[in-house]
Design an enzyme around this catalytic site. Structure first.
Site, mmCIF file in Angstrom:
data_model
loop_
_atom_site.group_PDB
_atom_site.id
_atom_site.type_symbol
_atom_site.label_atom_id
_atom_site.label_comp_id
_atom_site.label_asym_id
_atom_site.label_seq_id
_atom_site.Cartn_x
_atom_site.Cartn_y
_atom_site.Cartn_z
ATOM 1 C CG ASP A 1 41.375 44.739 42.513
ATOM 2 O OD1 ASP A 1 40.755 44.752 43.598
ATOM 3 O OD2 ASP A 1 41.503 45.749 41.798
ATOM 4 C CD GLU B 1 40.138 49.698 45.920
ATOM 5 O OE1 GLU B 1 40.049 50.728 46.634
ATOM 6 O OE2 GLU B 1 41.210 49.342 45.389
#
Length: 483
Positions: free
Chosen positions: A79, A146
Protein backbone atom coordinates in the site's frame (compact mmCIF):
# COMPACT_ATOMS: atom_id res chain seq x y z
CA UNK A 1 7.94 6.06 -20.93
CA UNK A 2 11.12 4.57 -22.33
CA UNK A 3 13.55 4.77 -19.43
CA UNK A 4 15.34 1.50 -18.82
CA UNK A 5 17.88 0.82 -16.11
CA UNK A 6 21.26 0.15 -17.67
CA UNK A 7 22.52 -3.38 -17.22
CA UNK A 8 19.16 -5.03 -16.56
CA UNK A 9 16.75 -6.66 -18.96
CA UNK A 10 13.64 -4.51 -19.63
CA UNK A 11 11.29 -6.79 -17.71
CA UNK A 12 13.04 -6.21 -14.39
CA UNK A 13 13.25 -3.40 -11.87
CA UNK A 14 11.78 -0.31 -13.50
CA UNK A 15 9.35 -2.35 -15.58
CA UNK A 16 7.82 -3.81 -12.43
CA UNK A 17 7.60 -0.39 -10.78
CA UNK A 18 5.69 0.84 -13.84
CA UNK A 19 3.34 -2.13 -13.69
CA UNK A 20 2.43 -1.75 -10.03
CA UNK A 21 2.08 2.03 -10.44
CA UNK A 22 -0.75 1.34 -12.90
CA UNK A 23 -2.65 -0.48 -10.13
CA UNK A 24 -4.47 1.68 -7.51
CA UNK A 25 -3.13 0.55 -4.12
CA UNK A 26 -4.05 2.99 -1.42
CA UNK A 27 -4.24 1.54 2.07
CA UNK A 28 -7.19 -0.89 2.42
CA UNK A 29 -7.53 -0.96 -1.39
CA UNK A 30 -4.93 -3.64 -2.11
CA UNK A 31 -7.00 -6.44 -3.63
CA UNK A 32 -5.95 -5.59 -7.19
CA UNK A 33 -2.22 -5.45 -6.41
CA UNK A 34 -2.59 -8.63 -4.35
CA UNK A 35 -4.24 -10.44 -7.27
CA UNK A 36 -1.47 -9.15 -9.55
CA UNK A 37 1.13 -10.75 -7.26
CA UNK A 38 -0.75 -14.05 -7.25
CA UNK A 39 -0.91 -14.03 -11.05
CA UNK A 40 2.83 -13.27 -11.14
CA UNK A 41 3.52 -16.30 -8.93
CA UNK A 42 1.24 -18.59 -10.95
CA UNK A 43 2.92 -17.62 -14.22
CA UNK A 44 6.29 -18.68 -12.79
CA UNK A 45 5.06 -21.79 -10.93
CA UNK A 46 6.08 -20.31 -7.59
CA UNK A 47 4.50 -21.26 -4.27
CA UNK A 48 2.21 -18.53 -2.97
CA UNK A 49 -0.24 -17.77 -0.20
CA UNK A 50 -2.90 -15.02 -0.23
CA UNK A 51 -5.00 -14.20 2.83
CA UNK A 52 -8.23 -12.30 3.50
CA UNK A 53 -6.38 -9.03 4.12
CA UNK A 54 -4.67 -9.46 0.72
CA UNK A 55 -1.23 -10.18 2.16
CA UNK A 56 0.79 -12.35 -0.21
CA UNK A 57 3.75 -14.66 0.41
CA UNK A 58 5.71 -15.95 -2.59
CA UNK A 59 8.46 -18.52 -2.16
CA UNK A 60 11.28 -19.33 -4.56
CA UNK A 61 13.61 -22.30 -4.17
CA UNK A 62 17.34 -21.81 -3.68
CA UNK A 63 19.60 -21.54 -6.70
CA UNK A 64 21.76 -24.53 -7.58
CA UNK A 65 24.37 -25.16 -4.90
CA UNK A 66 22.59 -23.15 -2.17
CA UNK A 67 19.92 -25.69 -1.30
CA UNK A 68 21.44 -26.29 2.16
CA UNK A 69 21.59 -22.60 3.11
CA UNK A 70 19.01 -21.07 5.49
CA UNK A 71 16.09 -19.30 3.82
CA UNK A 72 15.92 -15.52 3.82
CA UNK A 73 12.81 -13.35 3.97
CA UNK A 74 12.45 -10.22 1.83
CA UNK A 75 9.61 -8.00 2.99
CA UNK A 76 7.80 -4.81 2.07
CA UNK A 77 4.27 -3.43 1.94
CA UNK A 78 2.07 -3.00 -1.12
CA UNK A 79 0.00 0.00 0.00
CA UNK A 80 0.89 3.66 -0.48
CA UNK A 81 -0.13 6.97 1.06
CA UNK A 82 -2.50 8.78 -1.32
CA UNK A 83 -1.82 12.51 -1.24
CA UNK A 84 -2.17 15.04 -4.05
CA UNK A 85 -1.75 18.73 -4.66
CA UNK A 86 -4.80 20.97 -4.49
CA UNK A 87 -6.41 21.18 -7.91
CA UNK A 88 -4.99 17.90 -9.21
CA UNK A 89 -7.70 15.72 -10.79
CA UNK A 90 -6.72 12.24 -9.66
CA UNK A 91 -8.87 9.43 -8.23
CA UNK A 92 -6.61 7.11 -6.23
CA UNK A 93 -9.26 4.36 -6.31
CA UNK A 94 -9.12 3.96 -10.08
CA UNK A 95 -6.44 6.13 -11.71
CA UNK A 96 -2.87 4.91 -12.32
CA UNK A 97 0.00 6.97 -10.95
CA UNK A 98 1.21 9.32 -13.68
CA UNK A 99 4.96 8.68 -13.58
CA UNK A 100 7.51 11.26 -14.71
CA UNK A 101 11.21 10.63 -15.33
CA UNK A 102 13.39 13.71 -15.59
CA UNK A 103 17.15 13.92 -15.22
CA UNK A 104 17.27 10.37 -13.86
CA UNK A 105 14.73 11.08 -11.11
CA UNK A 106 11.34 9.38 -10.86
CA UNK A 107 8.38 11.44 -9.61
CA UNK A 108 4.60 11.53 -10.05
CA UNK A 109 2.47 14.23 -11.62
CA UNK A 110 1.03 16.08 -8.62
CA UNK A 111 0.56 13.03 -6.41
CA UNK A 112 2.54 10.79 -4.13
CA UNK A 113 4.78 8.46 -6.12
CA UNK A 114 4.30 5.27 -4.12
CA UNK A 115 8.03 4.62 -3.89
CA UNK A 116 7.16 3.97 -0.27
CA UNK A 117 6.88 1.03 -0.59
CA UNK A 118 6.54 0.28 -4.27
CA UNK A 119 10.33 0.18 -4.43
CA UNK A 120 10.27 -2.95 -2.26
CA UNK A 121 7.59 -4.60 -4.38
CA UNK A 122 9.54 -3.96 -7.59
CA UNK A 123 12.77 -5.20 -6.01
CA UNK A 124 11.19 -8.45 -4.87
CA UNK A 125 9.50 -9.06 -8.21
CA UNK A 126 12.76 -8.48 -10.08
CA UNK A 127 14.55 -10.99 -7.86
CA UNK A 128 11.77 -13.57 -8.13
CA UNK A 129 11.76 -13.13 -11.91
CA UNK A 130 15.51 -13.61 -12.44
CA UNK A 131 16.61 -17.24 -12.61
CA UNK A 132 20.27 -16.31 -13.10
CA UNK A 133 20.77 -14.94 -9.57
CA UNK A 134 22.60 -16.86 -6.86
CA UNK A 135 20.56 -16.98 -3.64
CA UNK A 136 19.30 -19.18 -0.82
CA UNK A 137 15.61 -20.06 -0.64
CA UNK A 138 13.68 -16.78 -0.72
CA UNK A 139 10.39 -15.99 1.00
CA UNK A 140 8.97 -12.70 -0.28
CA UNK A 141 6.35 -11.25 2.06
CA UNK A 142 4.07 -8.52 0.67
CA UNK A 143 2.01 -6.98 3.45
CA UNK A 144 -0.99 -4.63 3.33
CA UNK A 145 -2.38 -1.66 5.24
CA UNK A 146 1.04 -0.73 6.58
CA UNK A 147 0.39 2.98 6.27
CA UNK A 148 -2.75 2.82 8.42
CA UNK A 149 -1.37 0.76 11.28
CA UNK A 150 0.69 -2.23 10.05
CA UNK A 151 -2.59 -4.16 9.94
CA UNK A 152 -1.55 -6.66 7.29
CA UNK A 153 1.65 -7.65 9.04
CA UNK A 154 -0.24 -8.03 12.32
CA UNK A 155 -2.84 -10.36 10.77
CA UNK A 156 -0.47 -12.42 8.61
CA UNK A 157 -0.09 -16.11 9.51
CA UNK A 158 3.61 -16.03 10.28
CA UNK A 159 3.79 -19.79 10.81
CA UNK A 160 4.06 -19.98 7.01
CA UNK A 161 7.46 -18.28 7.21
CA UNK A 162 10.44 -20.57 7.77
CA UNK A 163 13.16 -17.94 7.35
CA UNK A 164 14.86 -16.53 10.43
CA UNK A 165 16.76 -13.87 8.49
CA UNK A 166 14.69 -10.87 7.44
CA UNK A 167 15.57 -8.08 5.00
CA UNK A 168 12.91 -5.39 5.28
CA UNK A 169 12.97 -3.13 2.20
CA UNK A 170 11.13 -0.14 3.67
CA UNK A 171 14.10 2.03 4.62
CA UNK A 172 14.53 5.18 2.54
CA UNK A 173 18.19 6.17 2.59
CA UNK A 174 20.81 4.53 0.42
CA UNK A 175 23.92 3.70 2.43
CA UNK A 176 22.02 3.49 5.70
CA UNK A 177 20.79 0.36 7.45
CA UNK A 178 18.06 0.64 10.06
CA UNK A 179 18.37 -1.68 13.04
CA UNK A 180 15.75 -0.36 15.48
CA UNK A 181 12.48 1.60 15.30
CA UNK A 182 9.71 3.09 17.39
CA UNK A 183 6.36 1.51 18.17
CA UNK A 184 3.16 3.35 17.39
CA UNK A 185 -0.60 3.35 16.89
CA UNK A 186 -3.53 5.36 15.61
CA UNK A 187 -5.30 7.30 18.38
CA UNK A 188 -8.71 8.75 17.51
CA UNK A 189 -10.74 11.23 19.56
CA UNK A 190 -14.38 11.64 18.51
CA UNK A 191 -17.46 13.33 19.94
CA UNK A 192 -21.04 14.00 18.83
CA UNK A 193 -22.10 17.51 17.82
CA UNK A 194 -25.35 19.33 17.19
CA UNK A 195 -26.05 21.71 14.32
CA UNK A 196 -28.54 24.50 13.69
CA UNK A 197 -29.73 25.86 10.34
CA UNK A 198 -28.24 29.36 10.05
CA UNK A 199 -28.32 32.11 7.44
CA UNK A 200 -25.69 34.82 7.08
CA UNK A 201 -22.22 35.47 5.67
CA UNK A 202 -19.87 32.52 5.26
CA UNK A 203 -16.18 33.19 5.89
CA UNK A 204 -13.89 30.60 4.27
CA UNK A 205 -10.35 30.08 5.60
CA UNK A 206 -7.76 27.86 3.92
CA UNK A 207 -4.09 27.05 4.50
CA UNK A 208 -2.23 25.46 1.57
CA UNK A 209 1.31 24.93 0.32
CA UNK A 210 2.93 23.57 3.47
CA UNK A 211 5.69 21.00 3.15
CA UNK A 212 4.02 18.26 5.17
CA UNK A 213 5.95 15.02 5.32
CA UNK A 214 6.22 11.67 7.09
CA UNK A 215 5.13 11.89 10.71
CA UNK A 216 8.05 9.70 11.77
CA UNK A 217 11.05 10.62 9.64
CA UNK A 218 10.14 14.30 9.23
CA UNK A 219 8.74 15.09 12.68
CA UNK A 220 12.12 16.46 13.80
CA UNK A 221 12.11 19.08 11.05
CA UNK A 222 9.58 21.32 12.85
CA UNK A 223 7.31 21.52 9.82
CA UNK A 224 4.05 23.38 10.20
CA UNK A 225 0.85 21.43 10.83
CA UNK A 226 -2.02 22.93 8.80
CA UNK A 227 -4.63 21.72 11.32
CA UNK A 228 -3.01 23.61 14.18
CA UNK A 229 -2.55 26.71 12.06
CA UNK A 230 -6.19 26.99 10.97
CA UNK A 231 -7.40 26.13 14.49
CA UNK A 232 -5.26 28.98 15.79
CA UNK A 233 -7.03 31.33 13.37
CA UNK A 234 -10.50 30.04 14.25
CA UNK A 235 -9.81 30.20 17.97
CA UNK A 236 -8.67 33.82 17.63
CA UNK A 237 -11.87 34.69 15.76
CA UNK A 238 -13.96 32.91 18.38
CA UNK A 239 -12.48 35.24 21.00
CA UNK A 240 -12.67 38.46 18.98
CA UNK A 241 -15.88 38.05 16.94
CA UNK A 242 -19.29 36.38 17.20
CA UNK A 243 -18.38 33.42 14.99
CA UNK A 244 -19.99 30.00 14.59
CA UNK A 245 -18.14 27.05 13.08
CA UNK A 246 -19.67 25.34 10.06
CA UNK A 247 -16.91 22.94 9.03
CA UNK A 248 -13.22 22.22 9.60
CA UNK A 249 -11.26 19.67 7.58
CA UNK A 250 -7.51 19.17 7.45
CA UNK A 251 -5.22 16.27 6.67
CA UNK A 252 -6.09 12.88 5.25
CA UNK A 253 -3.71 10.46 7.02
CA UNK A 254 -2.69 10.21 10.65
CA UNK A 255 0.92 9.53 9.67
CA UNK A 256 1.27 12.43 7.20
CA UNK A 257 1.94 15.93 8.53
CA UNK A 258 -1.06 17.93 7.19
CA UNK A 259 -0.18 20.27 4.33
CA UNK A 260 -3.66 21.73 3.84
CA UNK A 261 -6.67 22.62 5.99
CA UNK A 262 -9.81 24.65 5.47
CA UNK A 263 -12.58 25.89 7.72
CA UNK A 264 -15.81 27.83 7.32
CA UNK A 265 -17.35 30.23 9.85
CA UNK A 266 -20.72 31.95 9.63
CA UNK A 267 -21.66 35.46 10.75
CA UNK A 268 -25.05 37.08 11.24
CA UNK A 269 -24.43 39.99 8.86
CA UNK A 270 -21.95 41.59 6.48
CA UNK A 271 -20.60 44.05 9.04
CA UNK A 272 -19.61 41.26 11.45
CA UNK A 273 -18.06 39.25 8.61
CA UNK A 274 -16.06 42.24 7.36
CA UNK A 275 -14.65 42.79 10.84
CA UNK A 276 -13.70 39.09 11.04
CA UNK A 277 -12.07 39.17 7.61
CA UNK A 278 -9.98 42.19 8.63
CA UNK A 279 -8.76 40.38 11.75
CA UNK A 280 -8.13 37.20 9.75
CA UNK A 281 -6.03 39.04 7.14
CA UNK A 282 -3.82 40.55 9.84
CA UNK A 283 -3.28 37.16 11.47
CA UNK A 284 -2.63 35.57 8.06
CA UNK A 285 0.13 38.14 7.51
CA UNK A 286 1.65 37.08 10.83
CA UNK A 287 1.47 33.45 9.73
CA UNK A 288 3.33 34.27 6.51
CA UNK A 289 6.09 36.08 8.38
CA UNK A 290 6.46 33.12 10.72
CA UNK A 291 6.32 30.38 8.08
CA UNK A 292 7.46 31.61 4.66
CA UNK A 293 11.18 31.84 5.47
CA UNK A 294 11.06 28.06 5.98
CA UNK A 295 8.09 26.97 3.85
CA UNK A 296 8.04 29.43 0.98
CA UNK A 297 5.00 28.00 -0.86
CA UNK A 298 2.65 28.57 2.09
CA UNK A 299 -0.51 30.58 1.38
CA UNK A 300 -3.50 31.49 3.55
CA UNK A 301 -6.63 32.46 1.65
CA UNK A 302 -9.75 34.19 3.00
CA UNK A 303 -13.04 34.62 1.12
CA UNK A 304 -16.70 35.42 1.85
CA UNK A 305 -20.14 34.67 0.45
CA UNK A 306 -23.74 34.98 1.58
CA UNK A 307 -25.56 31.74 2.24
CA UNK A 308 -27.17 29.20 4.52
CA UNK A 309 -25.41 26.46 6.49
CA UNK A 310 -25.93 24.05 9.33
CA UNK A 311 -23.69 25.68 11.92
CA UNK A 312 -22.24 23.68 14.79
CA UNK A 313 -23.54 24.85 18.16
CA UNK A 314 -21.32 27.31 19.99
CA UNK A 315 -20.36 24.90 22.77
CA UNK A 316 -19.56 21.99 20.44
CA UNK A 317 -17.57 24.19 18.06
CA UNK A 318 -15.48 25.73 20.81
CA UNK A 319 -14.79 22.35 22.44
CA UNK A 320 -13.56 21.00 19.11
CA UNK A 321 -11.31 23.95 18.29
CA UNK A 322 -9.95 24.26 21.82
CA UNK A 323 -9.04 20.57 21.85
CA UNK A 324 -7.04 21.07 18.64
CA UNK A 325 -5.27 24.14 20.01
CA UNK A 326 -4.29 22.34 23.23
CA UNK A 327 -3.45 18.98 21.62
CA UNK A 328 0.16 17.82 22.00
CA UNK A 329 1.88 17.68 18.64
CA UNK A 330 5.39 17.12 17.36
CA UNK A 331 8.42 16.05 19.39
CA UNK A 332 7.66 15.16 23.00
CA UNK A 333 11.01 13.77 24.17
CA UNK A 334 14.55 13.24 22.89
CA UNK A 335 17.57 11.16 23.93
CA UNK A 336 20.32 13.73 24.37
CA UNK A 337 22.94 10.98 24.70
CA UNK A 338 22.15 10.01 21.10
CA UNK A 339 22.51 13.49 19.58
CA UNK A 340 18.92 14.45 20.37
CA UNK A 341 17.38 11.36 18.72
CA UNK A 342 13.58 11.62 18.86
CA UNK A 343 12.20 9.15 21.40
CA UNK A 344 8.54 10.16 21.57
CA UNK A 345 6.33 12.22 19.26
CA UNK A 346 2.87 12.49 17.82
CA UNK A 347 1.19 14.02 14.80
CA UNK A 348 -2.34 15.42 14.61
CA UNK A 349 -2.83 14.11 11.09
CA UNK A 350 -6.59 14.49 10.67
CA UNK A 351 -9.09 17.00 12.05
CA UNK A 352 -12.55 16.64 10.58
CA UNK A 353 -16.15 17.75 11.09
CA UNK A 354 -18.97 15.54 9.89
CA UNK A 355 -22.73 15.91 9.97
CA UNK A 356 -23.19 14.73 13.55
CA UNK A 357 -19.67 14.29 14.90
CA UNK A 358 -16.11 15.55 14.92
CA UNK A 359 -12.86 13.62 15.14
CA UNK A 360 -9.16 14.10 15.70
CA UNK A 361 -6.74 11.40 14.55
CA UNK A 362 -3.20 11.22 15.95
CA UNK A 363 -0.13 9.09 15.18
CA UNK A 364 1.78 8.69 18.47
CA UNK A 365 5.24 7.06 18.34
CA UNK A 366 7.78 6.08 20.96
CA UNK A 367 10.66 3.68 21.43
CA UNK A 368 10.10 3.73 25.24
CA UNK A 369 6.94 1.96 26.41
CA UNK A 370 6.47 4.06 29.56
CA UNK A 371 6.63 7.28 27.55
CA UNK A 372 4.08 5.91 25.10
CA UNK A 373 1.80 5.11 28.04
CA UNK A 374 2.19 8.67 29.32
CA UNK A 375 1.31 10.05 25.89
CA UNK A 376 -1.81 7.88 25.69
CA UNK A 377 -2.85 9.13 29.12
CA UNK A 378 -2.37 12.74 28.00
CA UNK A 379 -4.56 12.21 24.92
CA UNK A 380 -7.20 10.46 27.02
CA UNK A 381 -7.21 13.40 29.44
CA UNK A 382 -7.56 15.85 26.55
CA UNK A 383 -10.52 13.86 25.29
CA UNK A 384 -12.21 13.62 28.68
CA UNK A 385 -11.84 17.37 29.22
CA UNK A 386 -13.67 18.25 26.00
CA UNK A 387 -16.18 15.41 25.76
CA UNK A 388 -14.40 13.11 23.33
CA UNK A 389 -14.28 9.31 23.26
CA UNK A 390 -10.88 7.64 22.75
CA UNK A 391 -10.20 4.76 20.37
CA UNK A 392 -6.85 3.04 19.73
CA UNK A 393 -6.26 0.97 16.59
CA UNK A 394 -3.30 -0.38 14.64
CA UNK A 395 -1.00 -0.58 17.66
CA UNK A 396 2.37 -2.11 16.83
CA UNK A 397 5.53 -2.82 18.85
CA UNK A 398 8.91 -1.20 18.54
CA UNK A 399 11.94 -3.10 17.30
CA UNK A 400 14.89 -3.33 19.65
CA UNK A 401 18.55 -3.15 18.63
CA UNK A 402 20.34 -6.54 18.52
CA UNK A 403 23.95 -6.60 19.69
CA UNK A 404 24.69 -9.57 17.43
CA UNK A 405 23.29 -9.58 13.88
CA UNK A 406 24.86 -11.75 11.16
CA UNK A 407 22.75 -10.14 8.41
CA UNK A 408 23.96 -6.72 9.49
CA UNK A 409 27.57 -7.86 9.14
CA UNK A 410 26.92 -9.24 5.66
CA UNK A 411 25.44 -5.92 4.53
CA UNK A 412 28.35 -3.99 6.03
CA UNK A 413 30.89 -6.17 4.21
CA UNK A 414 29.00 -6.13 0.91
CA UNK A 415 28.54 -2.35 0.94
CA UNK A 416 32.20 -1.76 1.72
CA UNK A 417 33.43 -4.01 -1.08
CA UNK A 418 30.95 -2.76 -3.68
CA UNK A 419 31.05 0.97 -3.01
CA UNK A 420 34.26 1.43 -0.96
CA UNK A 421 32.39 3.20 1.82
CA UNK A 422 31.03 2.42 5.27
CA UNK A 423 27.39 1.46 5.67
CA UNK A 424 25.78 3.73 8.26
CA UNK A 425 23.86 1.96 11.04
CA UNK A 426 20.99 3.84 12.68
CA UNK A 427 17.81 3.65 14.70
CA UNK A 428 14.76 5.54 13.40
CA UNK A 429 11.68 7.13 14.88
CA UNK A 430 9.36 5.88 12.15
CA UNK A 431 7.54 2.56 12.49
CA UNK A 432 8.58 -0.58 10.62
CA UNK A 433 7.03 -4.02 10.41
CA UNK A 434 10.21 -5.63 11.77
CA UNK A 435 8.90 -5.42 15.34
CA UNK A 436 5.80 -7.49 14.53
CA UNK A 437 7.84 -10.17 12.77
CA UNK A 438 10.50 -10.21 15.50
CA UNK A 439 7.81 -10.73 18.15
CA UNK A 440 6.28 -13.63 16.22
CA UNK A 441 9.43 -15.38 14.97
CA UNK A 442 11.86 -16.18 17.83
CA UNK A 443 15.48 -15.66 16.92
CA UNK A 444 14.70 -13.52 13.87
CA UNK A 445 17.75 -11.58 12.63
CA UNK A 446 16.40 -8.48 10.87
CA UNK A 447 17.63 -5.40 9.05
CA UNK A 448 15.82 -2.64 7.15
CA UNK A 449 17.40 -1.18 4.00
CA UNK A 450 16.35 0.46 0.75
CA UNK A 451 17.15 2.98 -1.99
CA UNK A 452 16.93 6.72 -1.42
CA UNK A 453 13.37 8.07 -1.49
CA UNK A 454 12.62 11.69 -0.63
CA UNK A 455 9.38 13.47 0.26
CA UNK A 456 7.52 10.35 1.36
CA UNK A 457 3.80 10.83 2.04
CA UNK A 458 3.76 14.06 0.01
CA UNK A 459 3.31 14.93 -3.68
CA UNK A 460 6.98 15.94 -3.64
CA UNK A 461 8.03 12.29 -3.30
CA UNK A 462 10.81 11.24 -5.67
CA UNK A 463 13.16 8.32 -6.29
CA UNK A 464 16.61 8.78 -7.90
CA UNK A 465 16.88 5.89 -10.35
CA UNK A 466 20.64 5.50 -9.96
CA UNK A 467 20.06 4.84 -6.24
CA UNK A 468 17.39 2.27 -7.15
CA UNK A 469 19.90 0.52 -9.41
CA UNK A 470 22.77 0.58 -6.92
CA UNK A 471 20.53 -0.79 -4.19
CA UNK A 472 19.46 -3.68 -6.43
CA UNK A 473 23.14 -4.44 -6.96
CA UNK A 474 23.71 -4.41 -3.18
CA UNK A 475 20.72 -6.61 -2.46
CA UNK A 476 21.59 -9.22 -5.06
CA UNK A 477 25.21 -9.25 -3.84
CA UNK A 478 24.01 -9.90 -0.28
CA UNK A 479 21.85 -12.77 -1.48
CA UNK A 480 24.84 -14.20 -3.34
CA UNK A 481 26.90 -14.05 -0.16
CA UNK A 482 24.13 -15.76 1.80
CA UNK A 483 24.15 -18.53 -0.83
Amino acid sequence: MNYKITGYKPETLFHFFEEISAIPRGSANEKAISDYLVAFAKERNLWYHQDELHNVIIKKSASTGAEDKPAVMLQGHTDMVCEKLAGIDHDFTKDPIDLIVKDGVLTANGTTLGGDNGAAVALMLAILDDDNLSHPAIECVFTTQEEIGLNGAAALDKSLITARTMINLDSEEEGVATVSCAGGMRYTLSRPISRQETEGILLHLEAVGLLGGHSGTDINKERQNANLLVARMVNHLFHTTDARLVDFNGGTKDNAIPRECKATLIYADQKAADKAAEIAHKLADDFSKEICPFESDFKFTISMEAGKAKAITEEDGKNFITAICLAPNGIQSRNMKLDGFVVTSLNLGVAATEEASVRLVFAPRSSVASLMDALKEKLALLGETFGFTSDITGEYPGWSFAENSPIREVFIQSYQELFHDNLKIEAIHAGLECGLFSDALPGLDAIAVGPTIRGCHTPDEYLPLDSFERFYELLTDVLKRLA
